[in-house]
Structures are given as C-alpha cells and as structure tokens.
Enzyme design. Sequence first.
Site, mmCIF file in Angstrom:
data_model
loop_
_atom_site.group_PDB
_atom_site.id
_atom_site.type_symbol
_atom_site.label_atom_id
_atom_site.label_comp_id
_atom_site.label_asym_id
_atom_site.label_seq_id
_atom_site.Cartn_x
_atom_site.Cartn_y
_atom_site.Cartn_z
ATOM 1 N N SER A 82 0.751 -1.087 -0.009
ATOM 2 C CA SER A 82 -0.081 0.058 0.138
ATOM 3 C C SER A 82 0.883 1.230 -0.019
ATOM 4 C CB SER A 82 -0.836 0.024 1.302
ATOM 5 O OG SER A 82 -1.404 1.299 1.160
ATOM 6 N N TYR A 139 -1.525 -0.092 10.532
ATOM 7 C CA TYR A 139 -1.567 -0.647 8.877
ATOM 8 C C TYR A 139 -0.596 -0.092 8.318
ATOM 9 C CZ TYR A 139 -3.585 -0.928 4.667
ATOM 10 O OH TYR A 139 -3.941 -1.151 3.094
#
Length: 247
Positions: A132, A145
Amino acid sequence: MNVLVTGASSGFGKSICQILVEKGHKVVGFARRRDKLDALKAQLGDNFMPVVCDVCDFASIDTAFSALKLDKIDVLVNNAGLALGLEPMQSLAVQDWTTMINTNINGLVYFTQKVLPQMVTQQSGLVINMGSIAGSYPYPGGNIYGATKAFVKQFSLNLRADLIGTGVRVTNIEPGLCSDTEFSNIRFKGDDEKAAKVYDNVEAIKPDDIANTVAWLVEQPAHVNFNRIEMMPVAQASGPLAVHRGE
C-alpha cells in the site's frame, strides 16, 4: 500457469482470480468465507479451485497446502490484508492491531515461506505482495496498518536479495485510494455510511485496475523483475507535511 491467490473471496482478490482465469490460468483461491468461494467457483468453473483458509492461523495454512495437488506453483499473490480502525495508537484496541499484524505480516510471510522451497527448486516463480502507499506515506490513524505495509515493502526487497540466482521474482504492488472493495467497511467495523464517505466525489482506482496489473506482471518475461509498482488515482497525490502551531 498455476497461481495461488489469498484473500480471494472479494475485492482485489476476487478480481485477480476472475481476470487470471479469463486469461487461461489455473487459480487456487484461499479465503475464510466458503459461501463466497463457492459462488466464485460456480462463476469461474474448473480452472478455479476454492480453498477455505485463515491466513492468521498457521495450522489452517498447513492444512490448506496439504490438500494442494500441484506439480508446480508459478505465482503466489499475497493479497489478503486489512485495516482496522482509524484511532491514534494510544487509543487503538489491542485486538485490532494484533489482527492487522497477524494478517498483513505473519500470514503473508508464512504463505511465502510455504511456496519458496518449491519455487527455488524449480528455479522459477513470481511472488506478488499487495502492499500500500500507506507503507510510504504516513497519515493520522494509519499507525499499525502503515507499519505493516512498510514491512511488506522491505520484506519484498529483502526477498529479492535472498533469491538472487534462483530465478524467483518478487514484486510489491502499492495501491492508493481504491473503491468497490470491503476495505473501508471493515476498517470502520461495518459502518457503511462512514465507509462510503471515503470515496465521495472521487474517481478512485478499482479492483480491476489492480487485477490487470497482476495479470500484466504474470505475463512479463522471466528475466525481468519489477521491484515496486506504486499506483494512485489521478485524483490523489501526496500533500504537505503537517505543522502544529501552538498559541
């Protein structure tokens, strides 16, 4: 080619399975939800093999691999991953950060280690990790995250160092804002209205954009490795660093 895809029942994973089967590959899809896997099997037919598996559970992964009857594994797509909550670290629930670490890091690493011996022996293979842009660009509430995706980025690069001379390739795909998945619904614990606001008036990238990128990577020559592919919608860009000014 024989392709393994984790997180296959929805979002990126579902689109990846659909496009790869459409292109003639044989796909093994791993996910926790049997009903969604069965629906995908009904759609995709004999070139799709559904396998119920929880990537957070090493024993579940072992059981899943013991049932595989593949003479060759050409590609692993480590797609399973999630974000939970958007609280600052001091307020983040322990269960949320442990689940993110277990899914995004431990499950990905264990799946990778399960396929590498066979790939190294056959002197070929491709590992595609789903990272990501959160692994490069911090944002408030992205704490665990973002850290897990930074791990995925560095793990991917270090795998390349480990695997030099083996013919095994590794790519980390790093998407930005992407709609039409369950990502934000899961992050906000089923608050669909809150999740929908993330994508208000924005033309985000779509799961098929990610899946087409995976399919393109699979079709590249065996002597070419793409270390990282960072993808954003045109509507997204990095911004200035935050500055807090006191009274």
